[in-house]
Write a protein that holds these residues in place. Structure first.
Motif, PDB file in Angstrom:
ATOM      1  N   VAL A  26       0.907  -1.198   0.109  1.00  0.00           N
ATOM      2  CA  VAL A  26       0.014   0.095   0.037  1.00  0.00           C
ATOM      3  C   VAL A  26       0.822   1.334   0.093  1.00  0.00           C
ATOM      4  CG1 VAL A  26      -1.859   1.297   1.212  1.00  0.00           C
ATOM      5  CG2 VAL A  26      -1.704  -1.230   1.450  1.00  0.00           C
ATOM      6  N   GLU A  27       0.820   2.156  -0.957  1.00  0.00           N
ATOM      7  CA  GLU A  27       1.548   3.179  -1.032  1.00  0.00           C
ATOM      8  C   GLU A  27       0.842   4.515  -1.363  1.00  0.00           C
ATOM      9  OE1 GLU A  27       4.346   3.907  -4.175  1.00  0.00           O
ATOM     10  OE2 GLU A  27       3.439   2.752  -5.748  1.00  0.00           O
ATOM     11  N   GLY A  28       1.240   5.406  -1.125  1.00  0.00           N
ATOM     12  CA  GLY A  28       0.286   6.843  -1.533  1.00  0.00           C
ATOM     13  C   GLY A  28       0.413   7.747  -0.323  1.00  0.00           C
ATOM     14  N   ALA A  29      -0.698   8.217  -0.188  1.00  0.00           N
ATOM     15  CA  ALA A  29      -0.968   9.275   0.938  1.00  0.00           C
ATOM     16  C   ALA A  29      -0.691   8.838   2.289  1.00  0.00           C
ATOM     17  CB  ALA A  29      -2.369   9.896   0.915  1.00  0.00           C
ATOM     18  N   SER A  30      -0.764   7.431   2.580  1.00  0.00           N
ATOM     19  CA  SER A  30      -0.536   6.964   3.817  1.00  0.00           C
ATOM     20  C   SER A  30       0.664   6.341   4.130  1.00  0.00           C
ATOM     21  CB  SER A  30      -1.661   5.919   4.107  1.00  0.00           C
ATOM     22  OG  SER A  30      -1.437   4.621   3.153  1.00  0.00           O
ATOM     23  N   GLY A  31       1.625   6.744   3.102  1.00  0.00           N
ATOM     24  CA  GLY A  31       3.094   6.081   3.129  1.00  0.00           C
ATOM     25  C   GLY A  31       3.143   5.202   2.260  1.00  0.00           C
ATOM     26  N   ASP A  32       4.254   4.106   2.592  1.00  0.00           N
ATOM     27  CA  ASP A  32       4.599   2.951   1.705  1.00  0.00           C
ATOM     28  C   ASP A  32       4.932   1.875   2.750  1.00  0.00           C
ATOM     29  OD1 ASP A  32       5.325   1.109  -0.284  1.00  0.00           O
ATOM     30  OD2 ASP A  32       6.635   2.559  -1.388  1.00  0.00           O
ATOM     31  N   ARG A  33       3.964   0.895   2.503  1.00  0.00           N
ATOM     32  CA  ARG A  33       4.315  -0.430   3.449  1.00  0.00           C
ATOM     33  C   ARG A  33       3.868  -1.753   2.828  1.00  0.00           C
ATOM     34  NH1 ARG A  33       0.495   1.984   7.662  1.00  0.00           N
ATOM     35  NH2 ARG A  33       0.611   3.777   6.228  1.00  0.00           N
ATOM     36  N   VAL A  34       4.111  -2.749   3.441  1.00  0.00           N
ATOM     37  CA  VAL A  34       3.657  -3.915   2.725  1.00  0.00           C
ATOM     38  C   VAL A  34       2.881  -4.666   3.966  1.00  0.00           C
ATOM     39  CG1 VAL A  34       4.275  -6.422   2.049  1.00  0.00           C
ATOM     40  CG2 VAL A  34       5.607  -4.470   1.181  1.00  0.00           C
ATOM     41  N   ALA A  35       1.636  -4.760   3.924  1.00  0.00           N
ATOM     42  CA  ALA A  35       0.812  -5.548   4.843  1.00  0.00           C
ATOM     43  C   ALA A  35       0.535  -6.872   4.528  1.00  0.00           C
ATOM     44  CB  ALA A  35      -0.719  -4.838   4.864  1.00  0.00           C
ATOM     45  N   HIS A  36       0.077  -7.587   5.354  1.00  0.00           N
ATOM     46  CA  HIS A  36       0.200  -9.397   5.363  1.00  0.00           C
ATOM     47  C   HIS A  36      -1.289  -9.766   5.746  1.00  0.00           C
ATOM     48  CE1 HIS A  36       4.051  -9.590   4.138  1.00  0.00           C
ATOM     49  NE2 HIS A  36       4.563  -8.869   4.909  1.00  0.00           N
ATOM     50  N   PRO A  37      -2.253  -9.203   5.071  1.00  0.00           N
ATOM     51  CA  PRO A  37      -3.601  -9.635   5.265  1.00  0.00           C
ATOM     52  C   PRO A  37      -3.754 -11.121   4.883  1.00  0.00           C
ATOM     53  CG  PRO A  37      -3.943  -8.476   3.559  1.00  0.00           C
ATOM     54  CD  PRO A  37      -2.581  -8.374   4.020  1.00  0.00           C
ATOM     55  N   HIS A  38      -4.761 -12.166   5.498  1.00  0.00           N
ATOM     56  CA  HIS A  38      -4.962 -13.426   4.994  1.00  0.00           C
ATOM     57  C   HIS A  38      -5.760 -12.838   3.282  1.00  0.00           C
ATOM     58  CE1 HIS A  38      -4.089 -15.618   8.657  1.00  0.00           C
ATOM     59  NE2 HIS A  38      -4.622 -14.536   9.216  1.00  0.00           N
ATOM     60  N   ALA A  39      -5.746 -13.906   2.512  1.00  0.00           N
ATOM     61  CA  ALA A  39      -6.283 -13.684   1.177  1.00  0.00           C
ATOM     62  C   ALA A  39      -6.751 -15.020   0.725  1.00  0.00           C
ATOM     63  CB  ALA A  39      -5.113 -13.203   0.261  1.00  0.00           C
ATOM     64  N   THR A  40      -8.008 -14.962   0.228  1.00  0.00           N
ATOM     65  CA  THR A  40      -8.794 -15.933  -0.314  1.00  0.00           C
ATOM     66  C   THR A  40      -9.822 -15.628  -1.271  1.00  0.00           C
ATOM     67  OG1 THR A  40     -10.082 -18.054   0.607  1.00  0.00           O
ATOM     68  CG2 THR A  40     -10.520 -15.794   1.754  1.00  0.00           C
ATOM     69  N   THR A  41     -10.046 -16.729  -2.097  1.00  0.00           N
ATOM     70  CA  THR A  41     -11.338 -16.706  -3.105  1.00  0.00           C
ATOM     71  C   THR A  41     -12.535 -17.233  -2.590  1.00  0.00           C
ATOM     72  OG1 THR A  41     -10.596 -18.494  -4.150  1.00  0.00           O
ATOM     73  CG2 THR A  41      -9.565 -16.345  -5.368  1.00  0.00           C
ATOM     74  N   ASP A  42     -12.274 -17.703  -1.621  1.00  0.00           N
ATOM     75  CA  ASP A  42     -13.597 -18.644  -0.784  1.00  0.00           C
ATOM     76  C   ASP A  42     -13.858 -17.834   0.480  1.00  0.00           C
ATOM     77  OD1 ASP A  42     -15.235 -20.197   0.164  1.00  0.00           O
ATOM     78  OD2 ASP A  42     -14.132 -22.036   0.220  1.00  0.00           O
ATOM     79  N   ALA A  43     -14.677 -17.308   0.898  1.00  0.00           N
ATOM     80  CA  ALA A  43     -15.255 -16.465   2.056  1.00  0.00           C
ATOM     81  C   ALA A  43     -15.319 -17.477   3.173  1.00  0.00           C
ATOM     82  CB  ALA A  43     -16.672 -15.673   1.932  1.00  0.00           C
ATOM     83  N   ALA A  44     -15.884 -18.587   2.829  1.00  0.00           N
ATOM     84  CA  ALA A  44     -15.835 -19.658   3.891  1.00  0.00           C
ATOM     85  C   ALA A  44     -14.885 -19.992   4.623  1.00  0.00           C
ATOM     86  CB  ALA A  44     -16.872 -21.091   3.362  1.00  0.00           C
ATOM     87  N   GLU A  45     -13.614 -19.853   3.795  1.00  0.00           N
ATOM     88  CA  GLU A  45     -12.237 -20.117   4.585  1.00  0.00           C
ATOM     89  C   GLU A  45     -11.956 -19.377   5.708  1.00  0.00           C
ATOM     90  OE1 GLU A  45      -7.437 -20.058   3.150  1.00  0.00           O
ATOM     91  OE2 GLU A  45      -9.140 -19.805   1.789  1.00  0.00           O
ATOM     92  N   ALA A  46     -12.378 -17.999   5.753  1.00  0.00           N
ATOM     93  CA  ALA A  46     -12.193 -17.082   6.891  1.00  0.00           C
ATOM     94  C   ALA A  46     -13.125 -17.338   7.954  1.00  0.00           C
ATOM     95  CB  ALA A  46     -12.548 -15.736   6.486  1.00  0.00           C
ATOM     96  N   GLY A  47     -14.416 -18.014   7.860  1.00  0.00           N
ATOM     97  CA  GLY A  47     -15.114 -18.282   9.123  1.00  0.00           C
ATOM     98  C   GLY A  47     -15.820 -16.775   9.590  1.00  0.00           C
ATOM     99  N   GLN A  48     -16.751 -16.858  10.612  1.00  0.00           N
ATOM    100  CA  GLN A  48     -17.318 -15.804  11.066  1.00  0.00           C
ATOM    101  C   GLN A  48     -16.375 -14.636  11.556  1.00  0.00           C
ATOM    102  OE1 GLN A  48     -20.412 -16.841  13.860  1.00  0.00           O
ATOM    103  NE2 GLN A  48     -21.557 -18.123  12.290  1.00  0.00           N
ATOM    104  N   CYS A  49     -16.908 -13.305  11.288  1.00  0.00           N
ATOM    105  CA  CYS A  49     -15.861 -12.074  11.411  1.00  0.00           C
ATOM    106  C   CYS A  49     -16.641 -11.217  12.486  1.00  0.00           C
ATOM    107  CB  CYS A  49     -15.499 -11.600   9.986  1.00  0.00           C
ATOM    108  SG  CYS A  49     -14.331 -12.347   9.304  1.00  0.00           S
ATOM    109  N   ASP A  50     -15.803 -10.556  13.279  1.00  0.00           N
ATOM    110  CA  ASP A  50     -16.524  -9.151  13.916  1.00  0.00           C
ATOM    111  C   ASP A  50     -17.030  -8.178  12.762  1.00  0.00           C
ATOM    112  OD1 ASP A  50     -15.430 -10.228  16.396  1.00  0.00           O
ATOM    113  OD2 ASP A  50     -13.477  -9.511  15.693  1.00  0.00           O
ATOM    114  N   LEU A  51     -16.401  -8.184  12.094  1.00  0.00           N
ATOM    115  CA  LEU A  51     -16.743  -7.023  10.899  1.00  0.00           C
ATOM    116  C   LEU A  51     -16.848  -7.467   9.597  1.00  0.00           C
ATOM    117  CD1 LEU A  51     -17.497  -3.937  10.026  1.00  0.00           C
ATOM    118  CD2 LEU A  51     -15.062  -3.487   9.969  1.00  0.00           C
TER     119      LEU A  51
END
Length: 310
Positions: free
Chosen positions: A47-72
């Protein structure tokens, strides 16, 4: 730490995923764009630009069920995809999950609430001044970082939504909550209507539209029509000069290219129907016409007609 799913990690969704993950939340980036998801899995999300330049490490999936229930759960797809996205997101949604929808234009929140069913409440987010784009899979850039407004689709702000707002604020976003979210939707709608269709038709950036007298006549005409329609429908807009309002907004991100222009350049269908195309529909309810928006909408639809099956 909150567990958050971002459903739809195009340009704006990727900004959300990257910055919320960088703040220490457990974030799941959910998208059907396999190349983008694979790049995030391999190398993280830059993510680069107005907030700076960083590499974040979210989980990533094409199948929502993989994540399970979330708070948000954040629905961040294009408006045309919200019903499909909400249906796919059902495995993410538990009894206490807050569902927040962030789209351009009018009507998406109501469609998402209908798709989720069971009378579930939906929160609405309005963002502005980001100017986000994806240079390549796994990499997002944003030109600004201006505002995020939140409110409930029906009713005043809840304590649960205030907690969600704090999560975003802790990640660096400028967040405000409002009891009358319809007003905030329309204030952002004026800016979308001003620049989206005009940039898509002309190929200009926001700043170039402001500086070009011919393009600005079209853009400011579109915004003025939307303002007139909103006032006629009883939306309590406090804006007295819509042209000054949209000019000041656009001046904060002069180099940005609206997502509608990016869609046109990439040969994708745009959100014209819920932005400029929504103004004539709302105008008819008020007994008005919106000729600037009618023409801009027709021009964009003409370009898109080549993308539709015969």
């Amino acid at each position: 730490m909150s567990k958050i799913a971002i459903v739809g990690t195009g340009a704006m969704g990727s900004v959300y995923a990257g910055l919320l993950a960088s703040a220490g939340n457990e974030v799941w980036a959910v998208d059907t764009w396999a190349e983008h998801i694979d790049a995030i899995r391999r190398n993280g999300l830059r993510v680069e630009g107005a907030s700076g330049d960083r590499v974040a490490h979210p989980h990533a999936t094409t199948d929502a069920a993989e994540a399970g229930q979330c708070d948000l759960v954040v629905i961040a797809t294009k408006a045309r995809d919200v019903v499909e996205a909400a249906t796919a997101a059902k495995p993410l949604v538990g009894a206490d999950t807050v569902v927040l929808t962030i789209q351009n234009g009018l009507g998406s929140a109501e469609r998402i609430a209908g798709a989720l069913g069971d009378g579930r409440g939906v929160a609405v987010g309005i963002v502005g001044g980001f100017g986000a784009s994806i240079p390549e899979p796994g990499h997002v850039r944003h030109e600004g970082w201006e505002m995020l407004h939140m409110g409930q689709l029906d009713g005043p702000v809840t304590p649960e939504l205030e907690t969600v707002a704090s999560v975003w604020s802790d990640a660096g976003f400028r967040v405000s909550t409002y009891d009358d979210i319809e007003l905030m939707v329309w204030e952002k709608f004026l800016c979308n209507v001003c620049y989206s269709g005009t940039c898509a038709v002309t190929g200009l950036t926001i700043g170039e539209v402001i500086e070009d007298p011919h393009a600005w006549r079209i853009a400011s005409g579109c915004a003025t029509e939307a303002w007139e329609v909103g006032r006629a429908l009883g939306v309590p807009l406090a804006i007295e000069d819509p042209v000054d309002y949209v000019r000041r907004f656009g001046s904060t991100i002069p180099h940005a290219r609206p997502s509608m222009l990016l869609d046109v350049l990439a040969g994708r269908l745009s959100e014209i129907d819920v932005i400029n195309g929504a103004v004539p529909e709302q105008a008819a309810r008020a007994g008005l016409r919106a000729p600037f928006n009618e023409v801009v909408t027709a021009l964009v639809r003409q370009r898109e007609s080549r993308l539709l099956p015969a």
